[in-house]
Design an enzyme around this catalytic site. Structure first.
Site, mmCIF file in Angstrom:
data_model
loop_
_atom_site.group_PDB
_atom_site.id
_atom_site.type_symbol
_atom_site.label_atom_id
_atom_site.label_comp_id
_atom_site.label_asym_id
_atom_site.label_seq_id
_atom_site.Cartn_x
_atom_site.Cartn_y
_atom_site.Cartn_z
ATOM 1 N N ASP A 27 -0.368 -0.355 4.455
ATOM 2 C CA ASP A 27 -0.621 -1.790 4.544
ATOM 3 C C ASP A 27 -0.569 -2.272 5.998
ATOM 4 O OD1 ASP A 27 -0.741 -1.890 1.785
ATOM 5 O OD2 ASP A 27 1.383 -2.413 1.581
HETATM 6 N N1 URA Z 1 3.188 1.579 -0.510
HETATM 7 C C1 URA Z 1 3.080 0.294 -0.132
HETATM 8 O O1 URA Z 1 3.457 -0.599 -0.865
HETATM 9 N N2 URA Z 1 2.525 0.036 1.061
HETATM 10 C C2 URA Z 1 2.119 0.980 1.907
HETATM 11 O O2 URA Z 1 1.648 0.666 2.991
HETATM 12 C C3 URA Z 1 2.241 2.321 1.508
HETATM 13 C C4 URA Z 1 2.783 2.591 0.294
#
Ligand code: URA
Length: 244
Positions: free
Chosen positions: A101
């Site tokens: 993310d």
């Molecule tokens: N899980 C998440 O919630 N975000 C990420 O960036 C990676 C795994």
């Protein structure tokens, strides 16, 4: 024998979708003949021309990056935000393996090797992805067990994970939790904690398979060496067998 659009994409001149467009537009010749059929299989020795230019096989490159916050995991962004690809000085068309993310930090692999990327992302290969989450609250034993056994997110149960609380702070009512998963569903870790009513305040990916962030500060990257690449291939060699 490989599919024509895949060979074109692997040469680095276009994405798979763009390669398909080029084929349909009659811009691709195989051994001198225009081919309009998507999925046409071509041999290793076929002479492939795109817009009259002979394509060649591109050397494969492999990187790990310590992704900073505020960078998107994509090859380009419609809002012109910085992408993980922008952080790496490389002329070849590389792309990230999986997704972190915008606000997640940590280890991401980038390559132009579609075969290895697919192998690493396939959950059946059970490649460890180790995340460190700072969460609100403290996990009780029941919540820990629920997370380990799998929770329903977006209507699908996550597979088993390994979870342990590294430390907690009663004053701020927060904990640092290590969670190891093999899948890569969208926002998976945040949603897993949400399912047991704990908000993720910060998230970092610390390790993928045997690769960690040793020596890499935020924003720094390095090339994988041939031995590391071979080991990743070895770890994911059972994909076809396991899928049967
Ligand atoms: N899980 C998440 O919630 N975000 C990420 O960036 C990676 C795994």
């Amino acid at each position: 024998m490989e599919r024509l659009q895949k060979v074109i994409a692997n040469s680095g001149i276009a994405s798979r979708r763009k390669a398909e467009e080029l084929i349909l537009a009659g811009k691709v010749r195989v051994n001198g003949e225009v081919v309009l059929e998507l999925g046409t299989k071509v041999s290793d020795t076929a002479k492939i021309e795109v817009n009259g230019e002979l394509i060649s096989k591109e050397d494969k490159v492999y990187y790990i990056l310590n992704k900073p916050r505020g960078v998107i995991t994509s090859t380009k962004d419609e809002h012109d935000r910085k992408t993980v690809v922008d952080l790496i000085e490389e002329d070849k068309r590389i792309y990230p393996v999986g997704r972190l993310d915008y606000d997640t930090t940590g280890l991401i692999i980038l390559t132009n090797d579609g075969e290895l990327a697919n192998r690493l992302m396939h959950p059946k290969n059970e490649i460890d992805k180790v995340y460190i989450a700072k969460i609100k609250g403290i996990l009780n034993p029941k919540e820990l067990m629920t997370l380990k056994n799998g929770v329903i997110i977006d209507g699908v149960k996550t597979s088993r994970s390994r979870v342990k609380t590294r430390k907690f702070d009663k004053q701020t009512d927060t904990s640092i939790v290590e969670i190891v998963i093999h899948e890569g569903k969208n926002h998976q870790v945040k949603k897993m904690f949400e399912a047991v009513n704990h908000e993720v305040l910060k998230l970092k990916r610390e390790r993928v398979a045997f690769l960690d962030l040793t020596g890499l500060k935020s924003g720094e990257y390095r090339k994988l060496n041939p031995k590391e690449v071979a080991t990743l291939y070895g770890l994911t060699a059972n994909q076809n067998k396991k899928n049967k």
